[in-house]
Structures are given as structure tokens and as C-alpha cells.
Design a protein around this motif. Structure first.
Motif, mmCIF file in Angstrom:
data_model
loop_
_atom_site.group_PDB
_atom_site.id
_atom_site.type_symbol
_atom_site.label_atom_id
_atom_site.label_comp_id
_atom_site.label_asym_id
_atom_site.label_seq_id
_atom_site.Cartn_x
_atom_site.Cartn_y
_atom_site.Cartn_z
ATOM 1 N N ASN A 243 0.815 -1.229 0.000
ATOM 2 C CA ASN A 243 0.000 0.000 0.000
ATOM 3 C C ASN A 243 0.842 1.268 0.000
ATOM 4 O O ASN A 243 0.514 2.251 0.659
ATOM 5 C CB ASN A 243 -0.948 0.010 1.207
ATOM 6 C CG ASN A 243 -1.947 -1.128 1.162
ATOM 7 O OD1 ASN A 243 -2.383 -1.503 0.079
ATOM 8 N ND2 ASN A 243 -2.287 -1.680 2.304
ATOM 9 N N ASP A 244 1.971 1.246 -0.711
ATOM 10 C CA ASP A 244 2.823 2.434 -0.868
ATOM 11 C C ASP A 244 3.433 2.928 0.435
ATOM 12 O O ASP A 244 3.822 4.089 0.538
ATOM 13 C CB ASP A 244 2.058 3.598 -1.518
ATOM 14 C CG ASP A 244 1.736 3.329 -2.974
ATOM 15 O OD1 ASP A 244 0.744 3.881 -3.451
ATOM 16 O OD2 ASP A 244 2.475 2.568 -3.623
ATOM 17 N N ARG A 245 3.529 2.078 1.453
ATOM 18 C CA ARG A 245 4.087 2.542 2.728
ATOM 19 C C ARG A 245 5.563 2.922 2.577
ATOM 20 O O ARG A 245 6.012 3.919 3.125
ATOM 21 C CB ARG A 245 3.906 1.470 3.806
ATOM 22 C CG ARG A 245 2.454 1.242 4.192
ATOM 23 C CD ARG A 245 2.350 0.263 5.350
ATOM 24 N NE ARG A 245 0.973 -0.083 5.645
ATOM 25 C CZ ARG A 245 0.167 0.634 6.419
ATOM 26 N NH1 ARG A 245 0.602 1.741 6.967
ATOM 27 N NH2 ARG A 245 -1.066 0.254 6.651
ATOM 28 N N PHE A 246 6.341 2.100 1.870
ATOM 29 C CA PHE A 246 7.751 2.412 1.685
ATOM 30 C C PHE A 246 7.903 3.712 0.897
ATOM 31 O O PHE A 246 8.730 4.564 1.227
ATOM 32 C CB PHE A 246 8.459 1.283 0.940
ATOM 33 C CG PHE A 246 8.457 -0.038 1.648
ATOM 34 C CD1 PHE A 246 8.371 -1.223 0.936
ATOM 35 C CD2 PHE A 246 8.545 -0.106 3.027
ATOM 36 C CE1 PHE A 246 8.369 -2.455 1.580
ATOM 37 C CE2 PHE A 246 8.551 -1.323 3.677
ATOM 38 C CZ PHE A 246 8.458 -2.507 2.955
ATOM 39 N N GLU A 247 7.106 3.847 -0.148
ATOM 40 C CA GLU A 247 7.203 5.046 -0.983
ATOM 41 C C GLU A 247 6.878 6.309 -0.183
ATOM 42 O O GLU A 247 7.575 7.321 -0.295
ATOM 43 C CB GLU A 247 6.259 4.919 -2.179
ATOM 44 C CG GLU A 247 6.424 6.046 -3.189
ATOM 45 C CD GLU A 247 5.731 5.748 -4.505
ATOM 46 O OE1 GLU A 247 6.034 6.442 -5.481
ATOM 47 O OE2 GLU A 247 4.905 4.817 -4.554
#
Length: 300
Positions: free
Chosen positions: A131-135
Motif C-alpha cells: 500500500n505504498d508505505r515504503f514510498e
């Protein structure tokens, strides 16, 4: 036959007592096969390519995060010289920072993970973004790294700890574990649905039909797992996506508003300023100045 290898030193990157450095690199065939005396978290931000690490070659694509320990030789390569660029976000940090993170951590599993990292007991790790957490974390890391403000180092350390926690969680998901709670799994699907449809006219009623939950139950799930109401969560996703467009495109602000689901430019401006403390135009101007500063700072 052994390939030539360089060793990158942390002293080159860590300035004025800092123990974290963040950059964004367009990988090429001119970058040397190398190891380093620091730890690295590398996130594939754009494109596809290959990761040569020790005696392995791994195909890589957007959304993957890699942990590279001390002394492990590696290099990222694009698919071809004239192909689509392979863009990698790097967060490198000194092993001397880990005792501080260990002292802050309270979860026994997390403490063990950090100690294994400190003692060199972890091999290289590859996981995929959730869910795009790293991004999202890398976006904030970049912003803090580019600014010289009161508390910036502590802020960077806190963000790094969040990134390592997400790394461990993603790695743990790849290993056999007990059954996931039904609500956890179901909510992840709901959140992913929002991520895929935020630009449409998305209402709680629509989401209830798509998920099979009642509207009342959905409201409870959002409050329990995100700390936000459904409406606030949707606004947060839309504003996050609008920030990306403002930074990466020259589209008119009205077009950006429409692309993220706002038909009324005045509503978009109001929500954006309430969320960011800046108008969309002011944010775009600051983001471009920040990007220019990072480009001057990046030695890669």
C-alpha cells in the motif's frame, strides 16, 4: 574470475555528525560493483532492471525494497542502455545508529531484529511494498534530509525506524505464520480498493457495496485501524496523490485536482491548504526548490 569492486565509505556521505543519508539515483552501467561500511535500504521507485548481489542476479521492479548489510557486494543495473530509467531511492545509515534505535524500541521481536541487524546476523532481504508505505516514508525522508531544521536528525531517525519496522513486517508476511485476523485481511482489501479508485466519485455507500460491509461497520474499521474517519482517510489519499502530481508534472492545478477526484478546484485548494499548510501552488514551488537542493547534494 572476480569482478572489480569498490568499497564505499560512510565518511563520504555522513556530514556534520549525521548518521543517515538519503538520495535518489538513476542507475547506469557506469556505477561500480561495490560493497560498503554502512547499511542500506534501497527502494525501486521507477522502472525495471537487475540487482547483482553476491553471486545472484535478481529481476527488480517498482515497489521492491532491499536491505543490504555491511560488506555485501552489489549493484543495480537498468535493463538496457537506452531503455526506461531505473530509479532507486537509497537510505543509508551507520551501524552506530542502531543502539539508539534499539533503546527506543519496546517490541521484543523488533528489538531482536535490530540487534541482528547491528550484529551482522541478517542477510540481504527483498520485500515488496504494501500500500505504498515504503514510498510514502521515502518521500518524507527526502524532505527531511534536504532541510536543515531543528530536530531534523531525530526526525530522520524516527522515520528510519518506521521504515525498518515496515521492512520486518513485510519480511514476516513472507514466512509461515498463524492465520490472519479476518478484519485485518478484509480491511487491507478495502484500503487497496481506495488506493485503486480514489480518483473516482467514491462514497461510503459505494465502498460498502464493493466490500460487502455495512457503512456503519466500515466507519468502525477505519477508525479502529487508521485512526481516521472514512472521509478523512479518502482526503488523505487524494492529497498524497496530488502532491506526487504537483512534484512530478507541469499540469495545471485544476487538472491535478480533477485527476485525484476533486471536481471543484476551490474545495481542492481548501483541503490541500488545511492538510499541508500551503496552497498547491506554494507546495509545487517549494518542492521544486527542494528537488534542486537534493540534486546538488547527491554525490551518486
Amino acid at each position: 574470475m572476480k569482478r572489480p569492486m569498490e568499497t564505499y565509505r560512510g565518511d563520504y556521505f555522513f556530514r556534520q555528525g549525521a548518521m543517515v543519508f538519503v538520495n535518489r539515483s538513476s542507475e547506469s552501467f557506469s556505477v561500480s560493483y561495490h560493497n560498503h561500511d554502512f547499511l542500506e535500504l534501497a527502494y525501486i521507485a521507477e522502472g525495471e532492471g537487475f540487482h547483482h548481489i553476491e553471486d545472484q542476479v535478481q529481476k527488480v521492479r517498482k515497489g521492491q525494497l532491499f536491505f543490504i548489510p555491511l560488506g555485501v557486494p552489489h549493484v543495480f543495473r537498468p535493463t538496457s542502455v537506452n531503455g526506461k530509467p531505473l530509479i532507486v531511492n537509497n537510505c543509508i545509515f551507520s551501524v552506530l545508529l542502531l543502539p539508539k534505535l534499539i533503546a527506543f524500541a519496546s517490541d521484543p521481536g523488533m528489538v531482536t531484529f535490530l540487534k541482528q541487524m547491528e550484529e551482522g546476523l541478517l542477510g540481504h532481504i527483498s520485500v515488496t511494498d504494501r500500500n505504498d508505505r515504503f514510498e510514502q516514508l521515502f518521500e518524507t525522508l527526502y524532505e527531511q534530509n534536504a532541510r536543515s531544521m531543528s530536530g531534523s536528525n531525530d526526525y530522520l531517525h524516527a522515520l528510519l525506524l518506521q521504515l525498518i519496522i515496515e521492512l520486518k513486517r513485510a519480511r514476516d508476511e513472507l514466512e509461515p505464520a498463524g492465520p490472519m485476523q479476518a478484519n485485518d485481511h478484509s480491511l487491507q482489501e478495502v484500503l487497496q480498493y481506495v488506493e485503486n479508485h480514489y480518483m473516482k466519485e467514491l462514497t461510503l455507500t459505494h465502498l460498502a457495496h464493493a466490500s460487502g460491509f455495512s457503512e456503519r461497520h466500515l466507519q468502525r474499521l477505519f477508525l479502529q485501524y487508521t485512526g481516521m474517519t472514512w472521509h478523512h482517510y479518502l482526503q488523505t489519499v487524494r492529497i498524497r496523490m496530488s502532491r506526487r502530481l504537483l512534484r512530478s508534472t507541469s499540469s495545471k492545478i485544476s487538472a491535478v485536482a480533477e485527476q485525484v477526484g476533486y471536481k471543484d478546484i476551490h474545495s481542492f485548494n481548501r483541503v490541500f491548504k488545511r492538510s499541508m499548510g500551503l496552497t498547491p501552488g506554494q507546495y509545487r514551488k517549494e518542492a521544486r526548490l527542494s528537488m534542486e537542493t537534493r540534486q546538488l547534494m547527491d554525490p551518486f
